[in-house]
Enzyme design. Structure first.
Site, short mmCIF file in Angstrom:
data_model
loop_
_atom_site.label_atom_id
_atom_site.label_comp_id
_atom_site.label_asym_id
_atom_site.label_seq_id
_atom_site.Cartn_x
_atom_site.Cartn_y
_atom_site.Cartn_z
N HIS A 210 0.86 -1.18 0.00
CA HIS A 210 0.00 0.00 0.00
C HIS A 210 0.89 1.23 0.00
O HIS A 210 1.94 1.26 0.66
CB HIS A 210 -0.91 -0.01 1.23
CG HIS A 210 -1.88 1.11 1.28
ND1 HIS A 210 -1.53 2.40 1.66
CD2 HIS A 210 -3.21 1.16 0.97
CE1 HIS A 210 -2.59 3.17 1.59
NE2 HIS A 210 -3.62 2.46 1.18
N ASP B 250 0.97 4.12 1.49
CA ASP B 250 1.36 4.63 2.80
C ASP B 250 2.33 3.69 3.50
O ASP B 250 3.24 4.13 4.21
CB ASP B 250 0.13 4.86 3.68
CG ASP B 250 -0.79 5.93 3.13
OD1 ASP B 250 -0.29 6.85 2.46
OD2 ASP B 250 -2.01 5.85 3.36
N LYS B 251 2.13 2.38 3.30
CA LYS B 251 3.01 1.41 3.95
C LYS B 251 4.39 1.35 3.29
O LYS B 251 5.39 1.06 3.96
CB LYS B 251 2.35 0.03 3.95
CG LYS B 251 1.27 -0.08 5.00
CD LYS B 251 1.88 -0.07 6.37
CE LYS B 251 0.99 0.54 7.41
NZ LYS B 251 1.69 0.92 8.62
N GLU C 147 10.36 11.29 7.48
CA GLU C 147 9.09 11.21 6.75
C GLU C 147 9.37 10.90 5.28
O GLU C 147 10.35 11.36 4.71
CB GLU C 147 8.33 12.55 6.84
CG GLU C 147 8.24 13.13 8.23
CD GLU C 147 7.38 12.33 9.18
OE1 GLU C 147 6.59 11.48 8.69
OE2 GLU C 147 7.48 12.53 10.40
N GLU D 210 14.49 15.12 10.29
CA GLU D 210 15.63 15.55 11.09
C GLU D 210 16.38 14.36 11.66
O GLU D 210 15.79 13.36 12.02
CB GLU D 210 15.15 16.43 12.26
CG GLU D 210 14.41 17.70 11.83
CD GLU D 210 12.97 17.43 11.42
OE1 GLU D 210 12.56 17.95 10.37
OE2 GLU D 210 12.28 16.68 12.12
N LYS E 104 -5.70 -4.42 0.24
CA LYS E 104 -6.42 -4.05 1.45
C LYS E 104 -7.34 -5.21 1.85
O LYS E 104 -7.87 -5.92 0.99
CB LYS E 104 -7.30 -2.82 1.22
CG LYS E 104 -6.59 -1.50 1.13
CD LYS E 104 -7.62 -0.37 1.05
CE LYS E 104 -6.97 0.99 1.16
NZ LYS E 104 -7.99 2.08 1.17
N PHE F 68 -7.81 -4.02 -11.01
CA PHE F 68 -6.91 -3.31 -10.09
C PHE F 68 -5.48 -3.68 -10.49
O PHE F 68 -4.79 -4.42 -9.80
CB PHE F 68 -7.23 -3.74 -8.65
CG PHE F 68 -6.42 -3.04 -7.57
CD1 PHE F 68 -5.61 -1.96 -7.84
CD2 PHE F 68 -6.50 -3.49 -6.25
CE1 PHE F 68 -4.87 -1.33 -6.84
CE2 PHE F 68 -5.78 -2.88 -5.23
CZ PHE F 68 -4.96 -1.80 -5.52
N ASP G 141 -1.83 5.84 -6.33
CA ASP G 141 -2.27 6.76 -5.27
C ASP G 141 -1.04 7.14 -4.46
O ASP G 141 -0.23 6.28 -4.11
CB ASP G 141 -3.30 6.06 -4.38
CG ASP G 141 -4.01 7.01 -3.43
OD1 ASP G 141 -3.83 8.24 -3.56
OD2 ASP G 141 -4.75 6.52 -2.56
N ALA G 142 -0.90 8.40 -4.13
CA ALA G 142 0.28 8.85 -3.38
C ALA G 142 0.29 8.26 -1.98
O ALA G 142 -0.75 7.97 -1.39
CB ALA G 142 0.30 10.37 -3.31
N ARG H 257 0.15 7.61 7.88
CA ARG H 257 -1.27 7.82 7.61
C ARG H 257 -2.14 6.61 7.95
O ARG H 257 -3.35 6.66 7.76
CB ARG H 257 -1.49 8.17 6.14
CG ARG H 257 -1.20 9.62 5.83
CD ARG H 257 -1.95 10.11 4.60
NE ARG H 257 -1.59 9.37 3.39
CZ ARG H 257 -1.72 9.90 2.17
NH1 ARG H 257 -2.18 11.13 2.02
NH2 ARG H 257 -1.38 9.20 1.12
N LYS H 258 -1.55 5.54 8.47
CA LYS H 258 -2.34 4.35 8.76
C LYS H 258 -2.20 3.98 10.24
O LYS H 258 -1.93 2.83 10.60
CB LYS H 258 -1.89 3.19 7.86
CG LYS H 258 -2.33 3.36 6.41
CD LYS H 258 -3.84 3.28 6.28
CE LYS H 258 -4.32 3.48 4.85
NZ LYS H 258 -4.27 4.90 4.44
N LYS I 157 10.32 7.24 13.62
CA LYS I 157 10.66 7.94 14.86
C LYS I 157 11.51 7.05 15.77
O LYS I 157 11.15 5.90 16.02
CB LYS I 157 9.38 8.33 15.61
CG LYS I 157 8.52 9.32 14.84
CD LYS I 157 7.23 9.63 15.59
CE LYS I 157 6.36 10.60 14.79
NZ LYS I 157 5.07 10.87 15.47
N LYS J 140 11.13 9.45 21.01
CA LYS J 140 9.82 10.00 20.72
C LYS J 140 8.76 9.13 21.40
O LYS J 140 8.57 7.97 21.04
CB LYS J 140 9.56 10.03 19.22
CG LYS J 140 10.17 11.21 18.48
CD LYS J 140 11.64 11.09 18.30
CE LYS J 140 12.18 12.16 17.35
NZ LYS J 140 13.66 12.12 17.30
N ASP K 249 5.67 9.22 21.19
CA ASP K 249 4.63 8.74 20.27
C ASP K 249 4.81 7.25 20.01
O ASP K 249 3.83 6.51 19.91
CB ASP K 249 4.72 9.48 18.93
CG ASP K 249 3.98 10.79 18.93
OD1 ASP K 249 3.17 11.02 19.84
OD2 ASP K 249 4.22 11.61 18.02
#
Length: 392
Positions: free
Chosen positions: A17, A19-20, A45, A58, A172, A237, A245-246, A251-252, A272, A276, A278
């Site tokens: 995918h 994003d992945k 990122e 960074e 998906k 598909f 798709d970008a 995002r997931k 990260k 961090k 997060d």
């Protein structure tokens, strides 16, 4: 009292995918830097689209003079990720994709906040982090997300080993799971969309390929004649991945955690380093929730931690056992600091997080995975259960 009979749905996405793909590149770069410098601070990122990958963020190193040297390796790391995932499309190929690296030195002001005026390690940012566990599966994960991941992982395996040569990387899955008396008992609908090689392949053709593997993964009896199947419901598909798709790192986040069955603090994980919170505090929150359930203290548990940038200790600890606990949540909250140091340094030390163990987390979930010999998925251990029981 919570509902006992209902249908709950979760989705997963494959390593291909868009994003992945970005999560994988960001985490592979993190791993490469941690392998060279275990104290590296990284916020990486990635953005991917047709024929292009852009990397930014960074980096702080123990020897910052070596940053330029490390940066020369970044394009090769990204290409290796794309190749391993399996992209060799005309408009997204590991050999020909254009890669732009915009990583630069970490902000000195952020660095001073993390290091702290007294040299103690503060949190890398403010935020709230959640962990969750439930005894409805052996992995102590919610069933819908656990099996949605398992389906895509199985399809990736047979794609890569050559068993199913017409499958492609982007996919998906989505499962709607029926609960009775609070326990998962069946699947009301299965949604699977997967990229494939040939425009002549119909939805029925793709279902014939994937259905045996889906049946293999799901518990016996969960698929019934009433289960609805939606395989490639839009039809063809073939164009997939970042060409279709970008993609963007982070995002997931619900796919990464509990499929919507538990709260999420909002922060993404990939790219990260473990200063961090997060990432590291979300991992330790899962670790605590899992050990609470493994100890038999509750059938379900949610743990929340909160932090402030530059401050070492958590500002709050919250435990909710959703009415399934033998003890009041406040008693467990008081016990937790007795058995584990929840400062960023304490978390990193207890879970041994300063290792190159993160690229493997980028797809198929950060939780519900087996702990590995090299320290991967250390937050999935249940070695704190006895100590927690003794501390309450």
């Amino acid at each position: 009292m919570s509902r006992q009979n209902y249908v709950f749905t979760s989705e997963s996405v494959s390593e291909g995918h868009p994003d992945k793909v970005c999560d994988r590149i960001s985490d592979a770069i993190l791993d490469a830097l941690l392998a060279e410098d275990p104290l590296a601070r990284v916020a990486c990122e990635t953005f991917a689209t047709t024929n292009r990958v852009v990397i930014g963020g960074e980096v702080g190193l123990t020897d910052q003079a070596r940053l330029a040297e490390y940066m020369t390796r970044i394009p090769d790391i990204a290409r290796a990720c794309i190749k391993d995932i399996g992209y060799e499309q005309d408009k997204f190929h590991h050999d020909t994709v254009e890669i732009t690296n915009l990583l630069h030195e970490q902000s000195a002001h952020i660095a001073q906040g993390v290091t702290g005026a007294r040299g103690d390690e503060g949190a890398g940012d403010q935020g709230i982090m959640f962990g969750y566990a439930t005894n409805e599966t052996d992995a102590l994960m919610p069933a819908p997300i656990q099996y949605a991941h398992a389906i895509l992982k199985r399809l990736a395996d047979v794609r890569k080993d050559g068993s199913e040569p017409t499958l492609r990387p982007d996919a998906k899955s989505q499962l709607s799971v029926r609960y009775e008396d609070g326990k998962p008992v069946g699947v009301t609908s299965i949604v699977l969309s997967t990229q494939h090689a040939d425009e002549s392949q119909s939805s029925a053709d793709i279902r014939a390929i994937v259905e045996p593997y889906i049946r293999e993964v799901l518990p016996e009896g969960w698929i019934t004649p009433d289960t609805e199947w939606w395989v490639n419901p839009t039809g063809t598909f073939v164009i997939g991945g970042p060409d279709g798709d970008a993609g963007l790192t982070g995002r997931k986040i619900i796919v990464d955690t509990y499929g919507g069955a538990a709260p999420h603090g909002g922060g993404a994980f990939s790219g990260k380093d473990p200063t961090k919170v997060d990432r590291s505090a979300a991992y330790v929150s899962r670790y605590l929730a899992k050990n609470i359930v493994a100890a038999g203290m509750a059938e379900r548990a949610t743990v929340q931690l909160s932090y402030a940038i530059g401050v070492a200790k958590p500002l709050s600890i919250y435990v909710d056992t959703h009415g399934t606990g033998e003890l009041d949540g406040a008693e467990i909250e008081r016990a937790i600091p007795k058995v584990i140091d929840l400062t960023p340094r304490g978390i990193r030390t207890h879970l041994d997080l300063n290792r190159p163990i993160y690229a493997r987390t980028a797809a198929y979930g950060h939780f519900g995975r087996a702990p590995e010999a090299d320290g991967g998925f250390s937050w999935e251990r249940t070695d704190l259960a006895d100590a927690l029981k003794k501390a309450v």
